[in-house]
Design an enzyme around this catalytic site. Structure first.
Site, short mmCIF file in Angstrom:
data_model
loop_
_atom_site.label_atom_id
_atom_site.label_comp_id
_atom_site.label_asym_id
_atom_site.label_seq_id
_atom_site.Cartn_x
_atom_site.Cartn_y
_atom_site.Cartn_z
N LYS A 19 2.48 4.94 -5.77
CA LYS A 19 2.29 4.25 -7.06
C LYS A 19 3.61 3.70 -7.59
O LYS A 19 3.66 2.57 -8.07
CB LYS A 19 1.63 5.19 -8.08
CG LYS A 19 0.18 5.51 -7.77
CD LYS A 19 -0.68 4.25 -7.70
CE LYS A 19 -2.14 4.51 -7.45
NZ LYS A 19 -2.90 3.29 -7.14
N GLY A 47 -15.80 1.70 -4.73
CA GLY A 47 -15.20 2.96 -5.17
C GLY A 47 -15.50 3.26 -6.62
O GLY A 47 -16.33 2.60 -7.27
N GLN A 48 -14.81 4.29 -7.14
CA GLN A 48 -15.11 4.78 -8.50
C GLN A 48 -14.92 3.68 -9.54
O GLN A 48 -15.77 3.47 -10.39
CB GLN A 48 -14.23 5.99 -8.85
CG GLN A 48 -14.68 6.68 -10.13
CD GLN A 48 -13.59 7.48 -10.83
OE1 GLN A 48 -12.41 7.39 -10.48
NE2 GLN A 48 -13.99 8.25 -11.81
N GLY A 92 -11.98 -2.88 -2.56
CA GLY A 92 -12.39 -1.52 -2.90
C GLY A 92 -13.52 -1.53 -3.92
O GLY A 92 -13.58 -0.70 -4.83
N TYR A 134 0.84 10.34 -3.31
CA TYR A 134 0.12 9.43 -4.20
C TYR A 134 1.09 8.80 -5.20
O TYR A 134 1.12 7.58 -5.40
CB TYR A 134 -0.96 10.24 -4.93
CG TYR A 134 -1.82 9.47 -5.90
CD1 TYR A 134 -2.74 8.52 -5.46
CD2 TYR A 134 -1.73 9.71 -7.28
CE1 TYR A 134 -3.54 7.85 -6.35
CE2 TYR A 134 -2.54 9.04 -8.17
CZ TYR A 134 -3.45 8.10 -7.70
OH TYR A 134 -4.25 7.43 -8.59
N ILE A 146 -8.03 -3.69 3.39
CA ILE A 146 -6.73 -4.06 2.83
C ILE A 146 -5.60 -3.95 3.87
O ILE A 146 -4.54 -4.55 3.70
CB ILE A 146 -6.43 -3.22 1.57
CG1 ILE A 146 -5.33 -3.88 0.74
CG2 ILE A 146 -6.07 -1.77 1.93
CD1 ILE A 146 -5.23 -3.44 -0.67
N ILE A 204 -15.15 -2.07 2.93
CA ILE A 204 -14.79 -1.70 4.30
C ILE A 204 -16.04 -1.14 5.00
O ILE A 204 -16.96 -0.67 4.32
CB ILE A 204 -13.64 -0.67 4.36
CG1 ILE A 204 -13.95 0.55 3.47
CG2 ILE A 204 -12.31 -1.30 3.99
CD1 ILE A 204 -12.99 1.70 3.64
#
Ligand code: SER
Length: 320
Positions: free
Chosen positions: A147, A11-12, A8, A143, A55, A35
Site C-alpha cells: 500500500k 470482490g468486496q 477486481g 499488505y 491485473i 479474473i
C-alpha cells in the site's frame, strides 16, 4: 468519468461499486473486469459489459481500455492483510506489479486511476490516535508495504507523467453484499452474519483493540466523490485518510446486543490478525480529505448496525 474499467469487479468493493457506477453513469460503459474463477454473475453480469482483465497481464488491461474507450480505471485488485502474510510474493505481484501495469496503460491511454490504500499502510511507530495525514508509516505487513509503495508509485506517475491518480486510505469496510476475505478487519463483518443467523460469534480480535471501520455506502461515495472532485484544492493525492467510526470488539458487540439481546460472543484470538491489528492505528484524522474535496461520512455505528441487521436478517429469515 464516462467509460470506467473496474479491475477486481467481483470482490468486496468492486461488486457494489460497479453497480453503483452503472446506476449513475448511464450513458457510458462501466466495464466489470474479472479474473477466471471470479466471473461476474446475476445482476452484475446482466447489467453491463464485462472483460477478462487479470491485473498481472498488461495486455488484457490495455485491450479493455482500448475496446471500451476507458477514461477512468478503478484498480481494486489486492490480497487483504492476513492472506498477504501467507502469500507475500503474490501480494507484491498483484499489489505493486499490477498497479505498475495499470499506471503504464493509464500513462499511454491518458486514464485517471483510483487505487485504494488502507489503514494498513501504517505501522507500530505511527501515532495511534487521530493519526495525521502526513506521518511516519513504516508498516510491518506485506499488505502495508504494497500500500505504501502503491501510494508513492501513484504520486510519482502524477508528478512525472501527469497521470491523474487519486486514492483514499480505507478503514475496514463493512457490507452485507459480498464478504471480504482474509482481512484483519473482517471480524466486524462476520459478527453481523453471526448475529443475523442467531449464532454465537467467536471473535478473533481481542477486547480493547480499536480500528477504524466504515459502512460500504460511505466507502463507495468516497471512491466516486474523490474521482469527481475538482483537483484545484488538492494538496494530497495518494492517499487521503478517511474515517467515520472507530470501535473495539466490545463496543460493536454491545451495540448489536441493543437490537439482539440474546446475541453471544466469545473470544478466540487469532495471533496473526491480532498482531496485525495492534500494529495499525486506533483512529485516523481525516481533516485533509474534508478540506481538500469535501469528504463527510453519513453512517455511524448505530445506523450501520440497524441496516446490517435488517438486511442480513431478511436474507437469513430471522426478524428482529
Ligand atoms: N480491510 C483490510 C484488511 O483487514 C484493511 O484495509 O486487511
Amino acid at each position: 468519468m464516462k467509460n470506467v474499467l473496474i479491475i477486481g469487479s467481483t470482490g468486496q468493493i468492486g461488486s457494489e461499486l460497479t453497480m453503483k457506477l452503472r446506476s449513475i453513469y448511464t450513458n457510458g460503459n462501466i466495464v466489470a473486469g474479472y479474473i477466471p474463477g471470479a466471473e461476474p454473475k446475476g445482476e452484475l453480469k446482466e447489467s453491463g459489459p464485462s472483460a477478462l482483465v487479470d491485473i498481472t497481464n498488461p495486455q488484457q488491461i490495455a485491450d479493455a481500455v482500448e475496446k471500451y474507450q476507458i477514461d477512468t480505471i478503478y484498480n481494486l485488485a489486492a490480497l487483504l492483510s492476513a492472506v498477504a502474510e501467507a502469500k507475500p510474493q503474490l501480494a507484491w505481484k498483484i499489489g505493486v506489479g499490477g498497479l505498475f501495469n495499470t499506471l503504464e496503460v493509464a500513462r499511454e491511454k491518458r486514464c485517471a486511476v483510483f487505487t485504494p490504500s488502507s489503514i494498513g499502510s501504517f505501522g507500530p511507530e505511527t501515532p495511534k490516535d487521530k493519526t495525521p495525514q502526513d506521518t511516519i508509516r513504516n508498516p510491518r505487513t506485506m499488505y502495508g508495504v504494497t500500500k505504501v509503495t502503491g501510494e508513492m508509485l501513484s504520486d510519482y506517475y502524477f508528478r512525472h507523467f501527469g497521470v491523474d491518480t487519486r486514492s483514499v486510505r480505507f478503514p475496514g469496510l463493512i457490507s452485507y453484499v459480498t464478504p471480504p476475505g482474509g482481512g484483519t478487519t473482517d471480524y466486524a463483518v462476520d459478527i453481523y452474519y453471526a448475529a443475523a443467523k442467531g449464532e454465537k460469534f467467536l471473535c478473533p480480535i481481542a477486547a480493547g483493540t480499536f480500528m477504524d471501520m466504515m459502512y460500504m455506502p460511505d466507502a463507495l461515495r468516497a471512491a466516486i466523490e474523490i474521482m469527481e472532485a475538482d483537483p484545484s484544492k488538492f494538496i494530497h493525492r495518494n492517499s487521503f485518510n478517511i474515517a467515520s467510526m472507530s470501535f473495539d470488539p466490545e463496543i460493536i458487540y454491545h451495540k448489536i446486543k441493543e437490537y439482539r439481546p440474546d446475541f453471544q460472543m466469545e473470544y478466540q484470538v487469532d495471533p496473526l490478525r491480532q498482531s496485525i491489528a495492534e500494529s495499525w492505528p486506533n483512529s485516523l484524522d481525516d481533516t485533509c480529505a474534508r478540506e481538500e474535496w469535501g469528504w463527510k461520512p453519513e453512517y455511524d455505528l448505530d445506523a450501520m448496525t440497524r441496516d446490517m441487521l435488517d438486511k442480513l436478517s431478511a436474507r437469513f429469515g430471522k426478524q428482529q
